[in-house]
Design an enzyme around this catalytic site. Structure first.
Site, PDB file in Angstrom:
ATOM      1  N   HIS A  38       0.818  -1.231   0.000  1.00 35.78           N
ATOM      2  CA  HIS A  38       0.000   0.000   0.000  1.00 35.78           C
ATOM      3  C   HIS A  38       0.844   1.269   0.000  1.00 35.78           C
ATOM      4  CE1 HIS A  38       0.046  -0.216   4.709  1.00 35.78           C
ATOM      5  NE2 HIS A  38       1.086   0.462   4.261  1.00 35.78           N
TER       6      HIS A  38
ATOM      7  N   HIS B 276      -2.489   4.882   9.438  1.00 36.44           N
ATOM      8  CA  HIS B 276      -1.159   5.413   9.753  1.00 36.44           C
ATOM      9  C   HIS B 276      -1.305   6.781  10.422  1.00 36.44           C
ATOM     10  CE1 HIS B 276      -0.627   2.627   6.350  1.00 36.44           C
ATOM     11  NE2 HIS B 276       0.620   2.460   6.721  1.00 36.44           N
TER      12      HIS B 276
ATOM     13  N   HIS C 208       9.988  -3.891   5.103  1.00 29.16           N
ATOM     14  CA  HIS C 208      10.422  -2.491   5.077  1.00 29.16           C
ATOM     15  C   HIS C 208      10.631  -1.956   6.482  1.00 29.16           C
ATOM     16  CE1 HIS C 208       5.995  -1.929   5.321  1.00 29.16           C
ATOM     17  NE2 HIS C 208       6.082  -0.608   5.332  1.00 29.16           N
TER      18      HIS C 208
ATOM     19  N   GLU D  69       3.457  -5.048   9.264  1.00 28.06           N
ATOM     20  CA  GLU D  69       2.185  -4.884   8.526  1.00 28.06           C
ATOM     21  C   GLU D  69       1.701  -6.223   7.941  1.00 28.06           C
ATOM     22  OE1 GLU D  69       2.390  -0.202   7.085  1.00 28.06           O
ATOM     23  OE2 GLU D  69       2.812  -1.758   5.618  1.00 28.06           O
TER      24      GLU D  69
HETATM   25  C1  DHB Z   1       6.203   3.638   2.905  1.00 28.13           C
HETATM   26  C2  DHB Z   1       5.670   2.382   3.138  1.00 28.13           C
HETATM   27  C3  DHB Z   1       4.560   2.233   3.956  1.00 28.13           C
HETATM   28  O1  DHB Z   1       3.986   1.045   4.272  1.00 28.13           O
HETATM   29  C4  DHB Z   1       3.953   3.344   4.534  1.00 28.13           C
HETATM   30  O2  DHB Z   1       2.862   3.160   5.276  1.00 28.13           O
HETATM   31  C5  DHB Z   1       4.493   4.607   4.300  1.00 28.13           C
HETATM   32  C6  DHB Z   1       5.613   4.750   3.491  1.00 28.13           C
HETATM   33  C7  DHB Z   1       7.382   3.823   2.008  1.00 28.13           C
HETATM   34  O3  DHB Z   1       8.065   2.851   1.680  1.00 28.13           O
HETATM   35  O4  DHB Z   1       7.657   4.950   1.606  1.00 28.13           O
HETATM   36 FE    FE Z   2       2.298   1.258   5.739  1.00 30.62          FE
END
Ligand code: DHB
Ligand code: FE
Length: 420
Positions: free
Chosen positions: A148, A195, A329, A376
């Site tokens: 997302h 978020h 991530h 997540e």
């Molecule tokens: C990014 C990834 C995410 O899941 C998020 O909520 C906000 C930013 C990113 O990789 O930039």
């Molecule tokens: Fe996210």
């Protein structure tokens, strides 16, 4: 609908359920506004003008003007909200309660001093029907899993899909768009995380379900995304909430909230740039921001409970459950930018083949292997639990699988699974 409401037959009693809450949403919000001294002053100065600021029905405004609490309750008011109106008038709960009985305040006081009123009544209540799969049950055909990342939303909104950086991503979703066209649901239960958009640090629900008729795109600081308002499905959402809570699965009821990139980016990826989203969406928010966050196991079990809820909804709706977020991530600290492709792909394999086993993976492993924001991925287990296949039984069919690095700071993952 299919869940009986035995509480509708209790004389002199109105149960404040999702339907009443929806009916009385603005009436109750008006009452809440009276918690501010400035608003009380404005209301008292010109009641009608103040009431006209709220999108209430004329009947609701008249009931408020007349301080007819029984009528306010019939029209969706709840006593704790109405109490703000009473308090503005300088009235106590005692006075408010007595005003609804048909007795004078004196008579009411006498009766209360003598031990209270006899509220006994014949409860003519049908047994609660639940868990039975109706002939016309919901069809739960497939689940979709997708990242997302907000940058994807920006690329779509700014029409940069053809840029070399974005090409592999959007080309990767072309089969998904075709698949969706051929398998268009009526409703998607979209499992996502907020978020810090709808929920501040004041209240953090572990699981929350959107019961509203619509959800506007959130302004996350860049202005709201130029995407359609999300249309909800209040009846099915209320049914799911009722069913899972009766199964002791606590979930927070949300009657109004904006939805952020966690929900709108998956919709954009799957539906493209559209005038209106082609199906209703029930947002199902999972807290993965402030610990403690729910375990993979709890998420998987919630998915199974959602499946039972859907199966007991007496309607021929076509429903899909989507899981979003991920994959590896980390957006914070010296370790930002962590990607773990081997772990991610193993996660995809296990999600397909043995989600029950995967659901036992501890938080620490997600964080260690997939980064702090890789947590997540627990949300994918909600959608997977809703597929309903059992260990040893036939597995879902993999219609599409995509893995691409990098997208912004993440590894992008995407799966489409169909029930066999
Ligand atoms: C990014 C990834 C995410 O899941 C998020 O909520 C906000 C930013 C990113 O990789 O930039
Ligand atoms: Fe996210």
């Amino acid at each position: 609908m299919s869940i009986a409401k035995p509480y509708l037959n209790i004389p002199g009693t109105t149960i404040f359920d999702a339907e009443q809450s929806r009916r009385g949403y603005w009436l109750n919000q008006f009452c809440m506004s009276l918690m501010k001294a400035d608003n009380r002053t404005r209301f008292k100065a010109d009641e009608r003008a103040y009431l006209d600021e709220w999108p209430m029905s004329e009947a609701q405004k008249r009931a408020i003007a007349a301080r007819d609490l029984n009528e306010c309750i019939r029209l969706g008011g709840n006593i704790y909200f109405l109490a703000k109106l009473g308090a503005t008038d300088g009235r106590s709960f005692f006075q408010m309660a007595s005003s609804m009985t048909g007795l004078s305040e004196e008579e009411y006081r006498e009766i209360m001093l003598r031990g209270g009123r006899s509220g006994k009544c014949a409860l003519n209540t049908p047994a609660v029907q639940r868990g039975t799969s109706a002939a016309q049950g919901v069809r739960i055909t497939a689940s979709v899993y997708t990242s997302h990342v907000p940058a994807i939303g920006a690329a779509i909104d700014q029409r940069r899909q053809a840029e070399p950086y974005w090409q592999p991503v959007f080309r990767g979703y072309e089969p998904s768009r075709r698949w969706l066209e051929a398998n268009m649901p009526d409703v998607v239960v979209l499992v996502y995380n907020d978020h810090a958009s709808a929920f501040s640090l004041d209240f953090i629900p572990t699981f929350a379900i959107g019961m509203a008729a619509s959800f506007p795109p959130a302004d996350e600081g860049w202005g709201p995304r130029p995407v359609p308002v999300v249309q909800g499905h209040p009846e099915l959402a209320a049914h799911i909430a009722h069913s899972v809570i009766q199964e002791d699965f606590d979930i927070t009821l949300v009657n109004g909230m904006p939805v952020d990139h966690g929900l709108t980016v998956p919709l954009s990826l799957m539906c493209g740039d559209v005038e209106a989203w082609p199906f209703a969406v029930i947002p199902l928010a999972v807290n993965v921001v402030q610990y403690p966050v729910p375990s993979g196991r709890r998420c998987f079990q919630l998915g199974q409970a959602i499946r039972r809820a859907l199966e007991s909804f007496d309607s021929p709706l076509h429903v899909q459950v989507w899981g979003t977020g991920g994959m590896s991530h980390q957006l914070q600290g010296p370790r930002a930018g962590l990607i773990n492709s081997a772990w991610d792909n193993r996660f995809l394999d296990r999600l397909i083949a043995d989600p029950e086993d995967l659901s036992r993976v501890a938080h620490l492993e997600y964080v260690r292997e997939a980064g702090s924001e890789g947590i997540e991925l627990v949300m994918w287990l909600v959608a997977r639990g809703a597929m309903g296949d059992v260990a040893g039984g036939p597995k879902p069919i993999v219609r599409h699988r995509l893995y691409h690095v990098p997208v912004s700071n993440t590894a992008l993952g995407h799966l489409i699974l169909e029930n066999p």
